[in-house]
Design a protein around this motif. Structure first.
Motif, PDB file in Angstrom:
ATOM      1  N   THR A   1      85.020  75.801  26.509  1.00  0.00           N
ATOM      2  CA  THR A   1      84.293  76.034  27.884  1.00  0.00           C
ATOM      3  C   THR A   1      85.151  77.033  28.525  1.00  0.00           C
ATOM      4  O   THR A   1      84.414  78.034  29.238  1.00  0.00           O
ATOM      5  CB  THR A   1      84.554  74.740  28.683  1.00  0.00           C
ATOM      6  N   ILE A   2      86.627  77.013  28.335  1.00  0.00           N
ATOM      7  CA  ILE A   2      87.403  78.103  28.986  1.00  0.00           C
ATOM      8  C   ILE A   2      87.025  79.586  28.500  1.00  0.00           C
ATOM      9  O   ILE A   2      86.521  80.359  28.987  1.00  0.00           O
ATOM     10  CB  ILE A   2      88.942  77.866  28.807  1.00  0.00           C
ATOM     11  N   VAL A   3      86.832  79.690  27.226  1.00  0.00           N
ATOM     12  CA  VAL A   3      86.507  80.786  26.519  1.00  0.00           C
ATOM     13  C   VAL A   3      85.254  81.207  27.009  1.00  0.00           C
ATOM     14  O   VAL A   3      84.754  82.492  27.211  1.00  0.00           O
ATOM     15  CB  VAL A   3      86.696  80.663  24.817  1.00  0.00           C
ATOM     16  N   LYS A   4      84.163  80.549  27.222  1.00  0.00           N
ATOM     17  CA  LYS A   4      82.745  80.925  27.348  1.00  0.00           C
ATOM     18  C   LYS A   4      82.883  81.536  28.685  1.00  0.00           C
ATOM     19  O   LYS A   4      82.052  82.404  29.068  1.00  0.00           O
ATOM     20  CB  LYS A   4      81.977  79.584  27.189  1.00  0.00           C
ATOM     21  N   THR A   5      83.566  80.577  29.678  1.00  0.00           N
ATOM     22  CA  THR A   5      83.672  80.872  31.173  1.00  0.00           C
ATOM     23  C   THR A   5      84.265  82.401  31.320  1.00  0.00           C
ATOM     24  O   THR A   5      83.845  83.326  32.097  1.00  0.00           O
ATOM     25  CB  THR A   5      84.235  79.904  31.885  1.00  0.00           C
ATOM     26  N   SER A   6      85.471  82.661  30.484  1.00  0.00           N
ATOM     27  CA  SER A   6      85.936  84.133  30.626  1.00  0.00           C
ATOM     28  C   SER A   6      84.852  85.072  30.270  1.00  0.00           C
ATOM     29  O   SER A   6      84.859  86.118  30.808  1.00  0.00           O
ATOM     30  CB  SER A   6      87.241  83.851  29.672  1.00  0.00           C
ATOM     31  N   TYR A   7      84.287  84.764  28.917  1.00  0.00           N
ATOM     32  CA  TYR A   7      83.336  85.764  28.477  1.00  0.00           C
ATOM     33  C   TYR A   7      82.221  86.199  29.535  1.00  0.00           C
ATOM     34  O   TYR A   7      81.909  87.260  29.822  1.00  0.00           O
ATOM     35  CB  TYR A   7      82.845  85.416  27.325  1.00  0.00           C
TER      36      TYR A   7
END
Length: 298
Positions: free
Chosen positions: A282-288
């Protein structure tokens, strides 16, 4: 790891222990390699770029340092401060990883202890089919062994709860900082996406370290949750159906351990986010998504 009830007396448990030792060493080397490469390029790049008086990080001083006399002193001071803070972050990451992997090793070995408790209590020349399992000598050994395993389980749970409490608030700050860091570094890498640009490789290494460090925390916390819950399955597979529950106190003891293990140890960040691979994704997707928004504004 110095608990008196930590049992690695059998070959199987020694192999489990060595497996976690090797895994800990492998991830330690990966962290050190990424961190060392990132630090090296960040320290060397200001000396070889096109700017005459450049520092490894942006800094402002109340005096003019772009002179042949002052620049070496200012560069050395910034270098020491940068390396000190970077080493502090690295050591903190290594210590946290060591604590998490020690807990994983203890949970894994405890699962094996519950599964083989009858075999451990039987002698070398004895078999559970020979009636030895009902003797007074076996019952004494079994009760002593079970009591030690229950104490070891409580010992690991106490350590897990203490570590969970001390980790909660710092991890919330670290998750927030890592999310913003990955977002802005990703934006900077996309802007300087030129293979011949050293700044691109600096940013890329920094992103890789931030992603990997966050990944291993979430991965180990996720595995601790699974291993702590597996204790209940190991108790169920301990051979209780072979007449062991006829021994006074054994049935209640096994039930209590199984019920306690049904509530897995879940590490959280500020009691808001569960530290797991799902949260990492979730963190990686949000950052992207944030990077794409910044690119559109550009």
């Amino acid at each position: 790891m110095e608990s008196p009830y930590f049992d690695i007396s059998t070959e199987t448990r020694k192999k489990i222990f060595n497996f976690w030792v090797q895994r800990n060493e492998r991830f330690l080397k990966l962290l050190l390699a990424l961190a060392g490469s990132t630090l090296a390029i960040w320290c060397v790049y200001p000396l070889v770029d096109d700017i005459e008086y450049n520092l490894m990080v942006s800094a402002r001083f109340p005096f003019e340092y772009q002179t042949p006399v002052r620049y070496p002193m200012v560069y050395s001071s910034v270098y020491v401060a940068f390396c000190y803070s970077s080493t502090f972050v690295l050591l903190n990451d290594l210590i946290m990883q060591a604590h998490l992997m020690h807990l994983l090793c203890q949970y894994n070995i405890l699962c094996n202890c519950f599964e083989t408790i009858i075999t451990d209590c039987l002698g070398e020349n004895e078999s559970e089919h020979s009636g030895t399992i009902l003797t007074e000598r076996f019952r004494e050994k079994y009760l002593k062994k079970l009591n030690n395993l229950v104490k070891q389980h409580k010992f690991i749970l106490d350590n897990s709860m203490e570590f969970k409490k001390s980790l909660s608030k710092p991890m919330l700050a670290q998750l927030t900082a890592s999310g913003f860091l990955i977002c802005f570094l990703g934006y900077q890498a996309s802007v300087n996406a030129d293979p011949s640009n050293a700044k691109f490789f600096m940013t890329l290494l920094y992103i890789l370290y931030a992603l990997f460090q966050l990944f291993i925390f979430c991965k180990w916390c996720d595995e601790i949750k699974i291993q702590s819950e597996n204790i209940a399955n190991s108790v169920y597979c301990s051979g209780w159906e072979k007449g062991i529950t006829a021994i006074p106190g054994v049935r209640a003891c096994l039930l209590l351990v199984a019920i306690r293990a049904r509530r897995p140890v879940i590490f959280t960040a500020g009691s808001l986010f569960e530290l797991s691979l799902a949260s990492y994704t979730t963190i990686v997707k949000t950052s992207y998504s944030a990077v794409t928004v910044l690119r559109r504004f550009q």
